[in-house]
Design an enzyme around this catalytic site. Structure first.
Site, PDB file in Angstrom:
ATOM      1  N   ARG A 383       0.812  -1.206   0.000  1.00  0.00           N
ATOM      2  CA  ARG A 383       0.000   0.000   0.000  1.00  0.00           C
ATOM      3  C   ARG A 383       0.852   1.265   0.000  1.00  0.00           C
ATOM      4  NH1 ARG A 383      -5.952   0.065   2.255  1.00  0.00           N
ATOM      5  NH2 ARG A 383      -6.658   1.884   1.143  1.00  0.00           N
ATOM      6  N   CYS A 384       1.820   1.305  -0.911  1.00  0.00           N
ATOM      7  CA  CYS A 384       2.609   2.521  -1.068  1.00  0.00           C
ATOM      8  C   CYS A 384       3.277   2.464  -2.412  1.00  0.00           C
ATOM      9  CB  CYS A 384       3.654   2.667   0.029  1.00  0.00           C
ATOM     10  SG  CYS A 384       4.995   1.494  -0.093  1.00  0.00           S
TER      11      CYS A 384
END
Ligand code: CDP
Length: 805
Positions: A383-384
């Site tokens: 999630r980045c």
């Protein structure tokens, strides 16, 4: 066709376009059990494949005996590296330019590594077969610490020439993978050596895992008669998987169809190629039947794509007044047994060089050393956007440590050093050009919203009460201000395995004024079918409810690089707007013909083209769509279709200001998140409701990582957190009530000014939660403690600071 809606506001509302909190169209099927996930796919005669996995983290394989397994009723085949070798498939290329064993070839390098693939009539027979495969191992010394690895005589990768360079240049040691640098070393060191104030800190961003609710899996079906391979799978980048499968299998790409059906969360875990995919394809070719492979939870946690595992050392210098003058960062990156990190080719440490953060730092230097250890490979952007989480954690901790060194308020230190609004586009010392930002406005809004001064006064009182023995609870105020970097490409900078990172959208308008748009991305829960239709509604003037969005089938969707790193909106969203504009340009010519005026005499207005100066003369987009198919218009082809392949000129730089207020029970180490305020700026907001959902999800995963989620190993390389009993997944019980807020600073280069948002809350959230814990202990001498801040570690910090005495 007479347009029924004459009121302009009603016409705008009817489109449900940009800015509308349109309800998610996907949810009808998800909430009623009608989702179609990979494990829902059932084909005639389908077989099931599963792995024999290594119990050892480092061992030589003396022998593999499959005879007893083959006797199990229902077991049809057991594949080993020896079976794959003649096909050249016992190893496969990784996204990082390394290679990885598909099945153990002579030795194993991490616990859970794939050793043999048992193919059976069902998953129960496969499991029985796995039990009976006899593997004789000879244990080898295990290395789980990258610093030890660089000193050790034990060579982990015996397949590599120890002196030969790797994919990213020279290697210093047989267990070293690469050194990667950005910025100016000598000037940075000189500024730091002569600085008035220098803060130094080492921190470990622990290994963790994206852990989507649905694990990884696939179904491979080789149709030998037609020579066609169909592969359904949990793929975040279906086209890239098709190309990779073609390159490694030799099957021509037009004979491969990759389908990503519904995906139950990805968060980076489903970007790479796993041995399960290769083995399923081979097994389908060998048996002539479809073969399914679905991981169980332990397989997923122990063997697929880890995240983080960065040991970071920083030096930051400043004037006595707090103006930062230089930043130095060194990272030792633990990549496990194979370098399978999912980063654009030129960036072996992802976008770690955004580590100067939101601050105007004139001089900086970053050096990253990648190292092999006996841990699972991966290195994905959980999630980045490619290591931006590590970068933001690093700078947000360095700011806090510098504030301690300067004896200054950390909010004020940030304010002094923010890049100013008028400095954008801003060229950072480590190479990136930030597109737009207004950090001071966002920061002031956030601090006012939480009454920052009031909170600090309350905290001071709490410290006094604690010292007076009136309370056993401390209060922490966590601050973070982050700048994300999302939307890889541009193609000139970013590629994966040589595939440039553009994205795509193809639109077909049907005669009755509805449409289908297909994209090169793939939703894993982000709501693309809802929001991309909204972009189009505003661009082409047809209601979002009349537009179907389709993703994930390589036979129908235009080529794209997929969904990860919050790139869908910045890249495919831009392609969608551009394709919509092509539709509109043709529609303008059709409208002008129908209205018997020159092309330039009509203008677009919400859902129609109107004759300039004569608003009563117009043709709606619905009418134009019909005309495209039933009128012979001189000089124009029939039909209304467009395709756009969008190569972004730059990435987008969303940002945000977060504040977390936390009470900590010194005697139990239990934190209680009293308040969490999150202000996000993602430029133009397509769907505020979906943005809010993305922020809630990202913050919850940030809470998990900061407060307990970890893939931990013992000295023997055993994974200590391989089940959900040990690996922390927060539930409603742990999650606070998030307060969300926003500012809007559009991206100047994106066609609709939108920046990505899906990952921002994770990127900004982790340092915010961590800073809250650290801040609670700051008045008692704490400088830095490593995450995850689980109850035991928080208790230990209190103990080490003498708070239990
Ligand atoms: O690439 P990924 O879909 O994971 O991330 P994203 O591009 O940040 O988009 C996540 C969701 O938020 C999508 O449904 C977007 O359309 C939506 N979004 C939005 O409504 N407005 C923005 N400015 C950015 C994203």
């Amino acid at each position: 066709m007479k347009d029924e809606i004459d009121n302009r506001d009603e016409r705008v509302a009817n489109l449900k376009g940009l800015g509308c909190s349109r309800k998610r169209v996907e949810d009808a099927r998800f909430t009623q059990g009608k989702g179609n996930y990979v494990d829902d796919i059932k084909l005639d005669g389908m077989l099931f494949g599963d792995f024999v996995r290594s119990p050892y983290a480092h061992a030589r394989i003396k022998s593999i005996d499959t005879a007893a397994a083959m006797e199990v009723p229902g077991v049809l085949a057991v594949l080993t590296a020896a079976d794959l070798e003649p096909l050249g498939l016992h190893w496969m290329p990784t996204l990082a330019g390394d290679k990885q064993m598909v099945l153990a070839d002579g030795k194993v390098l991490f616990q859970g590594q794939e050793v043999a693939f048992v193919v059976a009539e069902d998953r129960f027979a496969a499991a029985d077969g796995i039990e009976l495969v006899e593997v004789e191992y000879e244990e080898l010394p295990v290395i789980v610490d990258p610093f030890e690895s660089l000193k050790s005589d034990v060579v982990l990768r015996e397949d590599l020439d120890p002196k030969a360079p790797g994919a990213h240049g020279p290697r210093k040691h047989p267990n070293h993978i690469f050194t990667w640098e950005a910025g100016d070393k000598a000037p940075t060191e000189e500024v730091i050596a002569n600085a008035e104030v220098v803060a130094t800190e080492s921190m470990y961003y622990h290994r963790t895992h994206p852990c989507p609710l649905e694990t990884c899996g696939c179904v491979a079906s080789m149709d030998k008669v037609n020579g066609k391979l169909t592969l359904w799978g949990t793929f975040q980048a279906p086209h890239a998987i098709r190309t990779v499968v073609s390159l490694i299998s030799g099957i021509e790409e037009h004979n491969i169809r990759v389908i990503s059906p519904d995906i139950g969360g990805g968060f980076g875990n489903k970007v790479g190629a796993y041995p399960g995919y290769v083995c399923s394809v081979v097994a389908s070719i060998v048996t002539g039947k479809p073969v399914k492979w679905i991981e169980d939870r332990m397989d997923n946690l122990m063997t697929t794509a880890f995240a983080r595992d960065y040991h970071m050392t920083g030096k930051i210098s400043a004037t006595k007044e707090g103006k930062i003058t230089a930043l130095h960062c060194h990272v030792t990156a633990d990549h496990g047994g194979f370098d399978a990190c999912a980063d654009p080719t030129k960036f072996p440490a992802g976008f770690m060089n955004i580590c100067t953060g939101s601050y105007d730092i004139p001089t900086a230097y970053l050096e990253v050393d990648g190292v092999y250890t006996n841990k699972a490979p991966g290195g994905v952007s959980y999630r980045c956007s490619f290591r931006v989480t590590e970068a933001v954690y690093f700078i947000e901790r360095m700011i806090e440590v510098l504030a301690i060194e300067l004896n200054m308020d950390a909010a004020e230190l940030r304010r002094i050093n923010f890049i100013k609004k008028e400095q954008f586009p801003y060229k950072a010392a480590l190479g990136w050009e930030y597109d737009s930002g207004d950090y001071h406005t966002a920061w002031d809004k956030a601090l006012k919203a939480v009454d920052y001064d009031g909170l600090r006064a309350e905290q001071a009182q709490r410290v006094a009460d604690f010292k007076a023995g009136k309370t056993r609870k401390l209060m922490g105020i966590g601050l973070s201000f982050f700048t994300e970097i999302v939307g890889a490409g541009p193609v000139k900078n970013c590629d994966i395995l040589g595939l440039g990172m553009f994205d795509s959208c193809e639109i077909r308008i049907h005669p009755t004024g509805s449409a289908i748009a297909r994209l090169g991305t793939i939703s894993q829960g982000q709501g693309h079918a809802t929001t991309f239709a909204q972009i189009l509604a505003s661009e082409i003037g047809l209601p979002a409810d009349s537009i179907t969005i389709e993703e994930g089938d390589t036979d129908t969707a235009p080529y794209g690089l997929g969904t990860y790193g919050s790139r869908s909106t910045p890249v495919a969203g831009a392609a969608t707007a551009m394709a919509g504009r092509k539709i509109r340009a043709k529609a303008q010519m059709i409208a002008a013909y129908l209205l018997e005026v020159h092309d330039n005499d009509v203008e677009f207005d919400v859902d129609r083209f109107v004759v300039k100066g004569a608003p009563e003369r117009f043709k709606t987009m619905k009418e134009i769509a019909f005309a495209a198919y039933n009128q012979a218009i001189p000089g124009l082809e029939p039909g209304l279709e467009a395709v756009s392949y969008y190569d972004p000129p730059n990435m987008t730089y969303p940002f945000g200001a977060y504040v977390c207020v936390m009470d900590i029970d010194v005697d139990t180490g239990v934190p209680d998140i009293r308040r969490f305020y999150a202000l996000d700026d993602c430029g133009t907001r397509i769907n505020p409701m979906i943005i809010e959902g993305q922020i809630h999800g990202g913050l919850t995963e940030a809470l998990a990582v900061a407060l307990g989620q970890e893939i931990a190993y013992d000295d023997m390389g055993n994974v200590k957190t391989g089940t959900l009993m040990d690996f922390f997944l927060p539930t409603a019980w742990e999650v606070p009530n998030y307060e969300t807020d926003f500012t809007v600073t559009p991206s100047p280069h994106h066609p609709i000014g939108a920046k990505g948002v899906g990952e921002s809350p994770h990127v900004g959230g982790v340092p915010c939660f961590s800073n809250a814990v650290q801040d609670a202990f700051r008045p008692f001498g704490n400088r830095h403690t490593n995450m995850p801040h689980d109850h035991w570690r928080i208790w230990r910090t209190a103990n080490e600071l003498g708070l239990h005495d």
